[in-house]
Design a protein around this motif. Structure first.
Motif, PDB file in Angstrom:
ATOM      1  N   ALA B 258      12.139  12.010  30.090  1.00 47.44           N
ATOM      2  CA  ALA B 258      11.465  12.958  31.217  1.00 47.44           C
ATOM      3  C   ALA B 258      11.835  14.409  31.381  1.00 47.44           C
ATOM      4  CB  ALA B 258      11.564  12.230  32.523  1.00 47.44           C
ATOM      5  N   PHE B 300       5.390  15.863  35.108  1.00 48.91           N
ATOM      6  CA  PHE B 300       6.835  15.411  34.537  1.00 48.91           C
ATOM      7  C   PHE B 300       8.056  15.787  35.629  1.00 48.91           C
ATOM      8  CE2 PHE B 300       4.662  14.043  30.716  1.00 48.91           C
ATOM      9  CZ  PHE B 300       5.491  13.035  30.394  1.00 48.91           C
ATOM     10  N   PHE B 303       7.950  12.521  37.477  1.00 46.54           N
ATOM     11  CA  PHE B 303       8.327  11.442  36.836  1.00 46.54           C
ATOM     12  C   PHE B 303       9.908  11.684  36.621  1.00 46.54           C
ATOM     13  CE2 PHE B 303       8.764   9.523  32.395  1.00 46.54           C
ATOM     14  CZ  PHE B 303       8.695   8.517  32.833  1.00 46.54           C
ATOM     15  N   TYR B 306      11.502  10.418  39.669  1.00 44.33           N
ATOM     16  CA  TYR B 306      11.313   9.182  40.214  1.00 44.33           C
ATOM     17  C   TYR B 306      12.261   8.379  39.174  1.00 44.33           C
ATOM     18  CZ  TYR B 306       8.744   4.783  40.076  1.00 44.33           C
ATOM     19  OH  TYR B 306       8.484   3.514  40.542  1.00 44.33           O
TER      20      TYR B 306
END
Lengths: 197, 463
Positions: B258, B300, B303, B306
């Motif tokens: 990521a 991203f 992401f 996360y």
């Protein structure tokens, strides 16, 4: 066509004494419709729409549709959800009824007490932004509605098959039975008809 | 076989919007010829050479300082700083390679005009791998400096013995890390193979105009991407996670990936921005491309956060000592400030800034944002690697029982010998930037014979 003047705006009636919804024009191809939409846009109408069997790229520009306000609503909806979610957890588990789970810190933000609250804060942020998006989209589109005057037109069914339509509504400030019909004719409509309310 | 368009995209006139219509009569349109997509012969040669020489000098100087221990630094500190620099560059190259491969696989049209620049970044991947080798060679020669699992004294460690096969197969704990070295060689070979093959196909298409070379590239990516994904995850395990050999996280590979794509998108945006400012790529790359790159950047950002948070939260809840030790170390001794910087700078700030489409489409605004994102990738690698080179002082009572650990120096771990980090990180970036300038200046800036080039030239987001 009889014309009666109401208190604020003109209401157009047909000879059968039915209120006029608008004028429907049919076009043969996406390109014809696109250029016609540009002409209607440039003529300054704002209560009108196009109806096509499939999405046409760039139509929003040809129609002069402005960006929707919806993303702003969604942003504030999401922030409200995240804020309320955090506040709820903070109040419940540190103010109202303190509960120690697995010896994790709580209440004391400096030592990381906020970390427990992240997943639910996130989820409520997502939930409220999704609700705002769906409900806001319905509201801005005037949905749900049970019927639409255009549905009465046999010809209009082709708008989900192979024909392309513009309907200018009688509620538009610039609407004029003759001039609007004339505009659509010059824009290349293959057929034009009046739609009753 | 992949279906390729057999003709140019159907006439835009049908849909009646001439404004997006590229002039296609008579071969390539003007914007895909001449000065617009070429630098003069030898352009940027001087600055490129200067940067590369400077970079090599900085890195060599940094390593020499680490060996000599000047200014209170250690070799362990040097290796960690070296890997921070090398891995940031490697991450950017890995992200760029992923970007090229995934856009082949999804048959994306809009990337045709920017793909060559992504390939230029991707071309550094084998060299980034070469940059890892000195650090690994020092580790093996010294029997483990930062990679303490190579230490003889850890040979009796229960957890290390459980993981011994992964490092030492077919040998045993404390011996030559054979399997580790084999994997390292495999990554290098595969990265060289996949990047050079894709670049070769792309350059051949420039010359011959054979549209089926795109299909070949797609076929290569279709099996190459899964293998590439494994090399990303396992190189993350091998070089970033293994220094703390008791720690394990199954999300580690995804976390590294990521961050890698995050920094690669920033670098791509930056390179294209520089080219536009040099007056190149006019009519080839528009604000619509920036809008899409910005969406990637945004995606991203989210992401990474996360994955980063999920990894943290699972370990936080499960409360297994060998896992929490990793975070406990980083939540103290001043490293916690770096963690907060990552949370705010790698997620919260870019998230709110990139939400707006006006920002994503704004050429000038995207320059500081891209630079910031690359800096955050450095901070991320720093946060992973540098605390491992730092051992706090244990505080024991009269019976030798550990009471607490405290900071070894009064200035904090990040500041002691900080010049070494600066030398090595800037050195790595100088080498990378020097190579990139030479590579960008050397060839056409657009893959002119890409079968989807006309789709990219007239690219527009309809929303």
């Amino acid at each position: 066509m009889a014309v009666s003047v109401a208190a604020q705006k003109t209401v157009y009636m047909t000879e059968n004494n039915e209120q006029v919804h608008g004028i429907l024009a049919e076009f043969a191809s996406p390109a014809d419709l696109y250029h016609a939409a540009e002409k209607v846009r440039d003529a300054g109408y704002d209560k009108w729409d196009t109806y096509t069997p499939f999405p046409i790229h760039g139509m929003e520009e040809a129609m002069g549709i402005k960006r929707t306000i919806l993303p702003v609503f969604v942003f504030f909806g999401g922030m409200t959800g995240a804020g309320l979610g955090f506040l709820m957890q903070w109040w419940i588990s540190t103010q109202e009824y303190q509960m120690m789970v697995q010896g994790k810190p709580f209440g004391d933000f400096a030592s990381g007490g906020w970390q427990n609250f992240v997943p639910i804060t996130f989820e409520l942020g997502i939930l409220l932004s999704a609700f705002t998006a769906i409900i806001g989209m319905f509201a801005l589109n005037g949905l749900p509605r049970h019927n639409h005057p255009l549905m009465k037109k046999e010809r209009f069914l082709a708008s989900s098959d192979d024909k392309f339509f513009i309907c200018i509504e009688a509620g538009d400030a610039k609407f004029n039975p003759e001039k609007t019909r004339d505009l659509l004719e010059r824009a290349g409509a293959t057929s034009i008809e009046l739609v009753e309310e | 076989m992949t279906a390729l368009p057999t003709s140019l995209p159907h006439d835009a006139h049908q849909h009646g919007h001439e404004h997006r219509h590229a002039p296609v009569e008579g071969g390539l349109p003007q914007r895909l010829r001449g000065d617009n997509i070429n630098f003069p012969q030898g352009a940027g040669g001087g600055i490129s050479m200067a940067l590369m020489v400077l970079g090599v000098l900085l890195v060599a100087g940094g390593l020499a300082a680490a060996f000599s221990g000047a200014g209170g630094v250690s070799l362990k500190h040097g290796i960690a700083a070296y890997l921070v620099g090398a891995f940031t560059v490697l991450a950017i190259c890995i992200g760029a390679t992923f970007f090229v491969m995934v856009n082949y696989l999804v048959n994306s049209g809009w990337t045709s005009t920017i793909r060559r620049q992504v390939e230029n970044i991707m071309a550094f991947l084998p060299y980034a791998w070469l940059l890892l080798l000195p650090a690994l060679a020092i580790e093996i020669a010294k029997g483990g400096v930062l990679f303490t699992w190579m230490n003889k004294e850890n040979a009796t460690d229960y957890l290390l013995n459980k993981k011994a096969t992964y490092f030492f197969f077919p040998l045993h704990v404390g011996e030559f890390p054979a399997f580790f070295v084999v994997r390292t060689l495999f990554y290098g070979l595969f990265w060289w193979f996949i990047t050079s093959s894709l670049i070769r196909l792309s350059n051949e298409q420039d010359r011959t105009g054979d549209r089926w070379l795109t299909a070949k590239a797609v076929r290569l990516c279709s099996w190459g991407l899964p293998v590439f994904a494994l090399t990303i995850a396992f190189s993350g395990f091998d070089y970033l996670m293994s220094p703390d050999f008791k720690f394990f996280s199954t999300m580690w590979g995804v976390y590294f990936f990521a961050g890698a794509v995050f920094s690669a998108i920033a670098t791509i945006t930056l390179v294209i921005n520089v080219l536009l400012r040099k007056g190149k790529l006019k009519g080839c790359v528009s604000e619509e491309h920036f809008h899409d790159l910005g969406k990637f950047q945004f995606a991203f950002t989210v992401f990474w956060a996360y994955i980063g948070f999920s990894q943290y939260f699972l370990i936080y809840y499960a409360n297994i000592p060998e896992e929490t030790a990793f975070y406990n170390h980083r939540n103290a001794f001043g490293w916690d400030k770096l963690g907060i910087l990552l949370m705010v700078g790698h997620f919260i700030a870019p998230f709110f800034i990139l939400l707006s489409r006006h920002v994503k489409k704004h050429f000038n605004l995207m320059i500081p944002i891209s630079l910031w994102c690359i800096a955050m990738q450095v901070a991320d690698m720093f946060w992973i690697l540098r605390p491992m080179a730092y051992t706090p002082t244990p505080l024991k009572d009269a019976n030798g029982v550990l009471i607490a650990v405290q900071e070894a120096t009064s200035v904090g771990p990040g500041l002691a010998g900080g010049y070494l980090d600066a030398l090595l990180i800037f050195g790595m970036f100088a080498i990378f930037a020097g190579y990139l300038i030479r590579k960008v200046a050397s060839g056409p800036l657009v893959a002119v014979n890409d079968p989807r080039i006309h789709e990219a030239v007239g690219h527009k987001n309809y929303v």
